[in-house]
Motif scaffolding. Structure first.
Motif, PDB file in Angstrom:
ATOM      1  N   UNK A  92       0.813  -1.223   0.000  1.00 31.59           N
ATOM      2  CA  UNK A  92       0.000   0.000   0.000  1.00 31.59           C
ATOM      3  C   UNK A  92       0.844   1.271   0.000  1.00 31.59           C
ATOM      4  N   UNK A  93       1.790   1.336  -0.929  1.00 33.43           N
ATOM      5  CA  UNK A  93       2.688   2.490  -1.013  1.00 33.43           C
ATOM      6  C   UNK A  93       1.944   3.813  -1.232  1.00 33.43           C
ATOM      7  N   UNK A  94       0.852   3.867  -2.026  1.00 34.25           N
ATOM      8  CA  UNK A  94       0.172   5.154  -2.195  1.00 34.25           C
ATOM      9  C   UNK A  94      -0.320   5.777  -0.889  1.00 34.25           C
ATOM     10  N   UNK A  95      -0.424   4.981   0.170  1.00 30.15           N
ATOM     11  CA  UNK A  95      -0.893   5.517   1.452  1.00 30.15           C
ATOM     12  C   UNK A  95       0.098   6.490   2.082  1.00 30.15           C
ATOM     13  N   UNK A 103       8.263   8.385   2.824  1.00 29.39           N
ATOM     14  CA  UNK A 103       8.794   8.292   1.468  1.00 29.39           C
ATOM     15  C   UNK A 103      10.320   8.274   1.473  1.00 29.39           C
ATOM     16  N   UNK A 104      10.931   9.084   2.313  1.00 32.90           N
ATOM     17  CA  UNK A 104      12.395   9.065   2.440  1.00 32.90           C
ATOM     18  C   UNK A 104      12.873   7.689   2.903  1.00 32.90           C
ATOM     19  N   UNK A 105      12.154   7.115   3.865  1.00 33.27           N
ATOM     20  CA  UNK A 105      12.531   5.790   4.361  1.00 33.27           C
ATOM     21  C   UNK A 105      12.410   4.746   3.254  1.00 33.27           C
ATOM     22  N   UNK A 106      11.329   4.814   2.469  1.00 32.90           N
ATOM     23  CA  UNK A 106      11.155   3.866   1.371  1.00 32.90           C
ATOM     24  C   UNK A 106      12.221   4.065   0.302  1.00 32.90           C
ATOM     25  N   UNK A 107      12.583   5.305   0.042  1.00 35.05           N
ATOM     26  CA  UNK A 107      13.631   5.593  -0.935  1.00 35.05           C
ATOM     27  C   UNK A 107      14.939   4.924  -0.522  1.00 35.05           C
ATOM     28  N   UNK A 125      -3.131   0.216  -5.102  1.00 33.49           N
ATOM     29  CA  UNK A 125      -4.340  -0.004  -5.893  1.00 33.49           C
ATOM     30  C   UNK A 125      -4.218   0.530  -7.320  1.00 33.49           C
ATOM     31  N   UNK A 126      -3.856   1.800  -7.524  1.00 35.70           N
ATOM     32  CA  UNK A 126      -3.774   2.276  -8.911  1.00 35.70           C
ATOM     33  C   UNK A 126      -2.453   1.894  -9.566  1.00 35.70           C
ATOM     34  N   UNK A 127      -2.352   2.158 -10.851  1.00 34.15           N
ATOM     35  CA  UNK A 127      -1.085   1.978 -11.557  1.00 34.15           C
ATOM     36  C   UNK A 127      -0.032   2.885 -10.937  1.00 34.15           C
ATOM     37  N   UNK A 128       1.251   2.485 -10.968  1.00 37.88           N
ATOM     38  CA  UNK A 128       2.287   3.234 -10.243  1.00 37.88           C
ATOM     39  C   UNK A 128       2.437   4.694 -10.671  1.00 37.88           C
ATOM     40  N   UNK A 129       2.116   5.032 -11.915  1.00 33.41           N
ATOM     41  CA  UNK A 129       2.220   6.433 -12.333  1.00 33.41           C
ATOM     42  C   UNK A 129       1.169   7.321 -11.676  1.00 33.41           C
ATOM     43  N   UNK A 130       0.206   6.702 -10.977  1.00 32.82           N
ATOM     44  CA  UNK A 130      -0.852   7.444 -10.293  1.00 32.82           C
ATOM     45  C   UNK A 130      -0.685   7.440  -8.771  1.00 32.82           C
ATOM     46  N   UNK A 131       0.464   6.985  -8.288  1.00 33.79           N
ATOM     47  CA  UNK A 131       0.647   6.908  -6.843  1.00 33.79           C
ATOM     48  C   UNK A 131       0.835   8.274  -6.201  1.00 33.79           C
ATOM     49  N   UNK A 132       1.256   9.265  -6.956  1.00 34.24           N
ATOM     50  CA  UNK A 132       1.333  10.623  -6.450  1.00 34.24           C
ATOM     51  C   UNK A 132       2.373  10.851  -5.375  1.00 34.24           C
ATOM     52  N   UNK A 133       3.471  10.114  -5.404  1.00 31.89           N
ATOM     53  CA  UNK A 133       4.526  10.302  -4.412  1.00 31.89           C
ATOM     54  C   UNK A 133       5.200  11.652  -4.639  1.00 31.89           C
ATOM     55  N   UNK A 134       5.360  12.414  -3.577  1.00 37.29           N
ATOM     56  CA  UNK A 134       5.910  13.765  -3.704  1.00 37.29           C
ATOM     57  C   UNK A 134       7.432  13.774  -3.768  1.00 37.29           C
ATOM     58  N   UNK A 136      10.237  13.024  -5.791  1.00 35.76           N
ATOM     59  CA  UNK A 136      10.360  12.739  -7.228  1.00 35.76           C
ATOM     60  C   UNK A 136      11.287  11.566  -7.513  1.00 35.76           C
ATOM     61  N   UNK A 137      12.391  11.465  -6.787  1.00 37.08           N
ATOM     62  CA  UNK A 137      13.338  10.373  -7.020  1.00 37.08           C
ATOM     63  C   UNK A 137      12.694   9.021  -6.712  1.00 37.08           C
ATOM     64  N   UNK A 138      11.855   8.977  -5.687  1.00 32.90           N
ATOM     65  CA  UNK A 138      11.170   7.732  -5.354  1.00 32.90           C
ATOM     66  C   UNK A 138      10.117   7.401  -6.403  1.00 32.90           C
ATOM     67  N   UNK A 139       9.328   8.388  -6.809  1.00 33.91           N
ATOM     68  CA  UNK A 139       8.290   8.152  -7.824  1.00 33.91           C
ATOM     69  C   UNK A 139       8.909   7.636  -9.120  1.00 33.91           C
ATOM     70  N   UNK A 140      10.037   8.205  -9.535  1.00 30.28           N
ATOM     71  CA  UNK A 140      10.678   7.766 -10.779  1.00 30.28           C
ATOM     72  C   UNK A 140      11.186   6.341 -10.664  1.00 30.28           C
ATOM     73  N   UNK A 141      11.670   5.961  -9.498  1.00 30.73           N
ATOM     74  CA  UNK A 141      12.152   4.592  -9.302  1.00 30.73           C
ATOM     75  C   UNK A 141      10.999   3.591  -9.263  1.00 30.73           C
ATOM     76  N   UNK A 142       9.896   4.021  -8.692  1.00 28.62           N
ATOM     77  CA  UNK A 142       8.703   3.171  -8.691  1.00 28.62           C
ATOM     78  C   UNK A 142       8.243   2.908 -10.117  1.00 28.62           C
ATOM     79  N   UNK A 143       8.212   3.966 -10.925  1.00 26.84           N
ATOM     80  CA  UNK A 143       7.736   3.820 -12.296  1.00 26.84           C
ATOM     81  C   UNK A 143       8.701   3.045 -13.177  1.00 26.84           C
TER      82      UNK A 143
END
Length: 235
Positions: A92-95, A103-107, A125-134, A136-143
């Motif tokens: 449940x990463x989008x949470x 997010x820093x810890x997950x990064x 739940x949604x596709x990773x491009x919709x997770x909305x992580x603030x 940016x480095x973490x969001x790009x790695x997720x995608x």
């Protein structure tokens, strides 16, 4: 009307590999978890609607790989060093989209797990491009991770999901209940979980058997309540 005493005993979901029904909507995800399959990026994002089986598949993978499982909301910097010695699944990463510290810890967890040569699974739940992580480095790695989605259920899978949900609660509906539900309920895993929970509660409190008339009553009631929500009247 006489009402029986009821005890709200928690359902115990069966999370073994043999308890997971493979269907076209989830076959790709199941294949990705095979021990012989190597994720090209070393990481996998598993997405799908609530109740689609993400947690079940996480536990299947963990039992095969020895992975640790942690909810994203429970992740802190202090916990990272104890997690990176093996494969990890973060649910449940989008949470944590509004939690910069998590997010820093997950990064850091992401970077250290992969640097140590272990696999990382992330779910949402949604596709990773919709997770909305603030972050940016973490969001790009997720995608950049390999992504597989669990799709909405077909009739066969929905019937099995209903049967499993009833079984997890150790209750047995009459034979005509599940076919009726499959034909008339909203086609989602969340709706399946809701109707099974409602039938269980009424069965306990009112002493009804899990019959087709009870299923008809509940579906009619749910549809009526949804119609009121979608078309509220002015006071």
């Amino acid at each position: 009307m006489h009402r029986q005493l009821s005890f709200d005993l928690p359902a115990k979901p069966a999370l073994g590999r043999d308890d997971f029904f493979v269907a076209p909507s989830n076959a790709m995800a199941v294949a990705m978890l095979d021990a012989s399959f190597s994720w090209p990026s070393g990481k996998l994002v598993l997405s799908g609607p609530r109740g689609a089986g993400k947690t079940h598949l996480v536990h299947v993978w963990a039992s095969q790989s020895g992975a640790r499982i942690i909810a994203a909301t429970d992740l802190t910097e202090e916990k990272v060093p104890n997690l990176v010695s093996g494969p990890v699944a973060v649910e449940d990463v989008p949470n944590i989209a509004r939690d910069p510290q998590a997010q820093e810890a997950l990064f850091h967890l992401h970077n250290m797990v992969l640097a140590n040569g272990h696999a990382l699974m992330l779910t949402g739940q949604p596709a990773p491009n919709l997770w909305g992580l603030t972050l940016a480095d973490l969001q790009s790695r997720v995608q950049a991770a390999t992504h597989v989605a669990l799709e909405a259920p077909d009739d066969a899978l929905l019937a099995v999901v209903l049967a499993k949900l009833f079984n997890d609660r150790q209750i047995m509906p009459k034979p005509d209940v599940i076919p009726y539900l499959v034909a008339h309920m909203d086609r989602s895993f969340e709706a399946a979980a809701q109707i099974v929970e409602q039938m269980d509660e009424i069965s306990l409190s009112e002493g009804h058997t899990l019959s087709r008339p009870l299923a008809i009553r509940l579906l009619s009631q749910n549809q009526y309540e949804m119609s009121l929500e979608s078309d509220p009247k002015d006071d």
